[in-house]
Design a protein around this motif. Structure first.
Motif, PDB file in Angstrom:
ATOM      1  N   TYR A 165       0.819  -1.212   0.000  1.00  0.00           N
ATOM      2  CA  TYR A 165       0.000   0.000   0.000  1.00  0.00           C
ATOM      3  C   TYR A 165       0.855   1.267   0.000  1.00  0.00           C
ATOM      4  CZ  TYR A 165      -3.158  -3.644   1.477  1.00  0.00           C
ATOM      5  OH  TYR A 165      -3.848  -4.822   1.559  1.00  0.00           O
ATOM      6  N   ASN A 166       2.017   1.186  -0.687  1.00  0.00           N
ATOM      7  CA  ASN A 166       2.945   2.302  -0.794  1.00  0.00           C
ATOM      8  C   ASN A 166       3.529   2.738   0.553  1.00  0.00           C
ATOM      9  OD1 ASN A 166       4.411   3.856  -2.577  1.00  0.00           O
ATOM     10  ND2 ASN A 166       3.035   5.601  -2.419  1.00  0.00           N
ATOM     11  N   LYS A 167       3.569   1.817   1.509  1.00  0.00           N
ATOM     12  CA  LYS A 167       4.147   2.062   2.830  1.00  0.00           C
ATOM     13  C   LYS A 167       5.063   0.901   3.196  1.00  0.00           C
ATOM     14  CE  LYS A 167       1.561   5.665   3.945  1.00  0.00           C
ATOM     15  NZ  LYS A 167       2.094   6.967   3.760  1.00  0.00           N
ATOM     16  N   VAL A 168       6.077   1.175   4.000  1.00  0.00           N
ATOM     17  CA  VAL A 168       6.971   0.137   4.499  1.00  0.00           C
ATOM     18  C   VAL A 168       6.462  -0.283   5.872  1.00  0.00           C
ATOM     19  CG1 VAL A 168       9.334  -0.436   5.182  1.00  0.00           C
ATOM     20  CG2 VAL A 168       8.926   1.074   3.229  1.00  0.00           C
ATOM     21  N   PHE A 169       6.271  -1.599   6.034  1.00  0.00           N
ATOM     22  CA  PHE A 169       5.772  -2.141   7.285  1.00  0.00           C
ATOM     23  C   PHE A 169       6.827  -3.007   7.957  1.00  0.00           C
ATOM     24  CE2 PHE A 169       1.965  -1.229   4.867  1.00  0.00           C
ATOM     25  CZ  PHE A 169       1.113  -0.668   5.815  1.00  0.00           C
ATOM     26  N   MET A 170       6.838  -2.999   9.272  1.00  0.00           N
ATOM     27  CA  MET A 170       7.685  -3.864  10.074  1.00  0.00           C
ATOM     28  C   MET A 170       6.749  -4.758  10.887  1.00  0.00           C
ATOM     29  SD  MET A 170       9.194  -4.368  13.391  1.00  0.00           S
ATOM     30  CE  MET A 170       9.030  -2.835  14.251  1.00  0.00           C
ATOM     31  N   TYR A 171       7.061  -6.066  10.892  1.00  0.00           N
ATOM     32  CA  TYR A 171       6.240  -7.041  11.605  1.00  0.00           C
ATOM     33  C   TYR A 171       7.133  -7.915  12.472  1.00  0.00           C
ATOM     34  CZ  TYR A 171       3.393  -6.324   7.325  1.00  0.00           C
ATOM     35  OH  TYR A 171       2.705  -5.814   6.266  1.00  0.00           O
ATOM     36  N   HIS A 172       6.508  -8.810  13.208  1.00  0.00           N
ATOM     37  CA  HIS A 172       7.251  -9.767  14.025  1.00  0.00           C
ATOM     38  C   HIS A 172       6.749 -11.175  13.754  1.00  0.00           C
ATOM     39  CE1 HIS A 172       3.792 -10.488  16.671  1.00  0.00           C
ATOM     40  NE2 HIS A 172       3.517  -9.223  16.416  1.00  0.00           N
ATOM     41  N   ASN A 173       7.588 -12.127  14.072  1.00  0.00           N
ATOM     42  CA  ASN A 173       7.268 -13.552  13.936  1.00  0.00           C
ATOM     43  C   ASN A 173       8.154 -14.294  14.917  1.00  0.00           C
ATOM     44  OD1 ASN A 173       6.547 -14.903  10.630  1.00  0.00           O
ATOM     45  ND2 ASN A 173       5.475 -15.238  12.517  1.00  0.00           N
ATOM     46  N   GLY A 174       7.833 -15.546  15.161  1.00  0.00           N
ATOM     47  CA  GLY A 174       8.766 -16.372  15.909  1.00  0.00           C
ATOM     48  C   GLY A 174      10.007 -16.540  15.041  1.00  0.00           C
ATOM     49  N   ALA A 175      11.173 -16.466  15.636  1.00  0.00           N
ATOM     50  CA  ALA A 175      12.419 -16.543  14.871  1.00  0.00           C
ATOM     51  C   ALA A 175      12.572 -17.870  14.139  1.00  0.00           C
ATOM     52  CB  ALA A 175      13.616 -16.314  15.795  1.00  0.00           C
ATOM     53  N   GLU A 176      11.886 -18.902  14.610  1.00  0.00           N
ATOM     54  CA  GLU A 176      12.007 -20.229  13.990  1.00  0.00           C
ATOM     55  C   GLU A 176      11.099 -20.392  12.775  1.00  0.00           C
ATOM     56  OE1 GLU A 176       8.472 -20.287  16.445  1.00  0.00           O
ATOM     57  OE2 GLU A 176      10.500 -19.596  16.893  1.00  0.00           O
ATOM     58  N   SER A 177      10.234 -19.427  12.511  1.00  0.00           N
ATOM     59  CA  SER A 177       9.331 -19.539  11.361  1.00  0.00           C
ATOM     60  C   SER A 177      10.093 -19.297  10.060  1.00  0.00           C
ATOM     61  CB  SER A 177       8.173 -18.545  11.500  1.00  0.00           C
ATOM     62  OG  SER A 177       8.658 -17.222  11.463  1.00  0.00           O
ATOM     63  N   TYR A 178       9.567 -19.842   8.991  1.00  0.00           N
ATOM     64  CA  TYR A 178      10.133 -19.582   7.672  1.00  0.00           C
ATOM     65  C   TYR A 178       9.051 -19.749   6.627  1.00  0.00           C
ATOM     66  CZ  TYR A 178      10.591 -24.665   6.911  1.00  0.00           C
ATOM     67  OH  TYR A 178      10.349 -26.003   6.759  1.00  0.00           O
ATOM     68  N   TYR A 179       9.181 -18.980   5.554  1.00  0.00           N
ATOM     69  CA  TYR A 179       8.173 -18.949   4.505  1.00  0.00           C
ATOM     70  C   TYR A 179       8.850 -18.868   3.147  1.00  0.00           C
ATOM     71  CZ  TYR A 179       5.237 -17.832   8.475  1.00  0.00           C
ATOM     72  OH  TYR A 179       4.611 -17.884   9.684  1.00  0.00           O
ATOM     73  N   GLY A 180       8.209 -19.408   2.139  1.00  0.00           N
ATOM     74  CA  GLY A 180       8.737 -19.387   0.784  1.00  0.00           C
ATOM     75  C   GLY A 180       8.863 -17.992   0.200  1.00  0.00           C
ATOM     76  N   ALA A 181       8.155 -17.038   0.760  1.00  0.00           N
ATOM     77  CA  ALA A 181       8.199 -15.668   0.240  1.00  0.00           C
ATOM     78  C   ALA A 181       8.991 -14.735   1.166  1.00  0.00           C
ATOM     79  CB  ALA A 181       6.786 -15.126   0.061  1.00  0.00           C
ATOM     80  N   ARG A 182       9.732 -15.309   2.140  1.00  0.00           N
ATOM     81  CA  ARG A 182      10.539 -14.449   3.018  1.00  0.00           C
ATOM     82  C   ARG A 182      11.995 -14.854   2.939  1.00  0.00           C
ATOM     83  NH1 ARG A 182       8.720 -14.467   8.713  1.00  0.00           N
ATOM     84  NH2 ARG A 182       6.966 -13.422   7.726  1.00  0.00           N
ATOM     85  N   GLY A 183      12.840 -13.870   2.634  1.00  0.00           N
ATOM     86  CA  GLY A 183      14.273 -14.077   2.612  1.00  0.00           C
ATOM     87  C   GLY A 183      14.934 -12.992   3.417  1.00  0.00           C
ATOM     88  N   PHE A 184      16.049 -12.499   2.937  1.00  0.00           N
ATOM     89  CA  PHE A 184      16.700 -11.352   3.587  1.00  0.00           C
ATOM     90  C   PHE A 184      17.545 -10.607   2.575  1.00  0.00           C
ATOM     91  CE2 PHE A 184      19.995 -14.537   3.889  1.00  0.00           C
ATOM     92  CZ  PHE A 184      21.177 -13.832   3.753  1.00  0.00           C
ATOM     93  N   ARG A 185      17.751  -9.341   2.853  1.00  0.00           N
ATOM     94  CA  ARG A 185      18.597  -8.483   2.022  1.00  0.00           C
ATOM     95  C   ARG A 185      19.870  -8.178   2.788  1.00  0.00           C
ATOM     96  NH1 ARG A 185      15.940  -6.292  -2.291  1.00  0.00           N
ATOM     97  NH2 ARG A 185      13.731  -6.789  -2.330  1.00  0.00           N
ATOM     98  N   GLY A 186      20.964  -8.074   2.042  1.00  0.00           N
ATOM     99  CA  GLY A 186      22.250  -7.836   2.687  1.00  0.00           C
ATOM    100  C   GLY A 186      22.927  -6.567   2.208  1.00  0.00           C
ATOM    101  N   LEU A 187      23.933  -6.210   2.969  1.00  0.00           N
ATOM    102  CA  LEU A 187      24.718  -5.006   2.734  1.00  0.00           C
ATOM    103  C   LEU A 187      26.198  -5.399   2.750  1.00  0.00           C
ATOM    104  CD1 LEU A 187      23.961  -1.703   3.238  1.00  0.00           C
ATOM    105  CD2 LEU A 187      25.449  -2.180   5.148  1.00  0.00           C
ATOM    106  N   LEU A 188      26.974  -4.836   1.850  1.00  0.00           N
ATOM    107  CA  LEU A 188      28.413  -5.102   1.793  1.00  0.00           C
ATOM    108  C   LEU A 188      29.135  -3.786   1.555  1.00  0.00           C
ATOM    109  CD1 LEU A 188      30.749  -7.240   1.626  1.00  0.00           C
ATOM    110  CD2 LEU A 188      30.434  -7.129  -0.857  1.00  0.00           C
ATOM    111  N   LYS A 189      30.109  -3.498   2.406  1.00  0.00           N
ATOM    112  CA  LYS A 189      30.935  -2.298   2.224  1.00  0.00           C
ATOM    113  C   LYS A 189      32.239  -2.723   1.556  1.00  0.00           C
ATOM    114  CE  LYS A 189      29.011   0.304   6.024  1.00  0.00           C
ATOM    115  NZ  LYS A 189      29.290   1.055   7.258  1.00  0.00           N
ATOM    116  N   VAL A 190      32.553  -2.031   0.467  1.00  0.00           N
ATOM    117  CA  VAL A 190      33.764  -2.329  -0.297  1.00  0.00           C
ATOM    118  C   VAL A 190      34.659  -1.106  -0.313  1.00  0.00           C
ATOM    119  CG1 VAL A 190      34.692  -3.008  -2.538  1.00  0.00           C
ATOM    120  CG2 VAL A 190      32.512  -3.944  -1.771  1.00  0.00           C
TER     121      VAL A 190
END
Length: 190
Positions: A165-190
């Motif tokens: 809805y054109n907004k960034v949302f933050m949610y919570h879950n149990g850390a042990e949960s996993y879903y096919g549509a959830r991954g993670f984004r990373g950062l690298l300083k060079v």
């Protein structure tokens, strides 16, 4: 992946192809890094060849890394996963090793934090994730784990973000949960 004296290294032809991909992406998305010059980025990568391996892993797992900033203090360019959706090769992971070990059955192959460590990148914080969203629209159909504050993690939770809805949302879950549509984004300083 090849190793040379303990350092991870990619073959020269693969490195050349990756650098072409990164240059093309850099030139196509100048709004992400206004005022930065590809030649300077290339010189920095070439002077830190071990970082090229991590950039390749980001690319191979579907992250589409691109420069999103420059740290004037350290002289480092900041690369981040800029794939439209959470990187495909990093989905279906629980949050961290502790969460992975707590699962009694149907364990995923790894955790997001472990994978980030293996790749040599940092998982985005909520603040970094929100800053990334100012450069484009990401995770319109997926979501991404973000680095969870210790007080939340100690209670068994973990946080993730997405854009709806054109907004960034933050949610919570149990850390042990996993879903096919959830991954993670990373950062690298060079």
């Amino acid at each position: 992946m090849a190793t040379q004296s303990g350092k991870k290294k990619i073959p020269a032809d693969q490195a050349e192809e990756l650098l072409k991909t990164l240059k093309t992406r850099f030139e196509k998305n100048m709004r992400r890094h206004k005022g930065l010059d590809w030649q300077k980025v290339l010189e920095r990568i070439e002077s830190h060849p071990a970082k090229l391996w991590s950039l390749n892993e980001m690319e191979e797992t579907g992250g589409e890394p691109d420069v999103i900033g420059f740290d004037k203090k350290s002289g480092e360019f900041i690369f981040c996963d800029c794939a439209p959706e959470s990187p495909k090769g990093r989905r279906s992971t629980c949050y961290d090793y502790e969460a992975l070990q707590s699962r009694k059955e149907h364990k995923p192959k790894t955790s997001a934090m472990d994978m980030a460590h293996e790749i040599g990148i940092e998982m985005l914080t909520e603040e970094q994730y929100r800053s990334l969203q100012e450069l484009g629209e990401f995770d319109l159909k997926t979501s991404s784990w973000v680095k969870t504050p210790d007080d939340i993690r100690e209670l068994g939770g973990a946080i993730f973000c997405d854009r709806r809805y054109n907004k960034v949302f933050m949610y919570h879950n149990g850390a042990e949960s996993y879903y096919g549509a959830r991954g993670f984004r990373g950062l690298l300083k060079v």
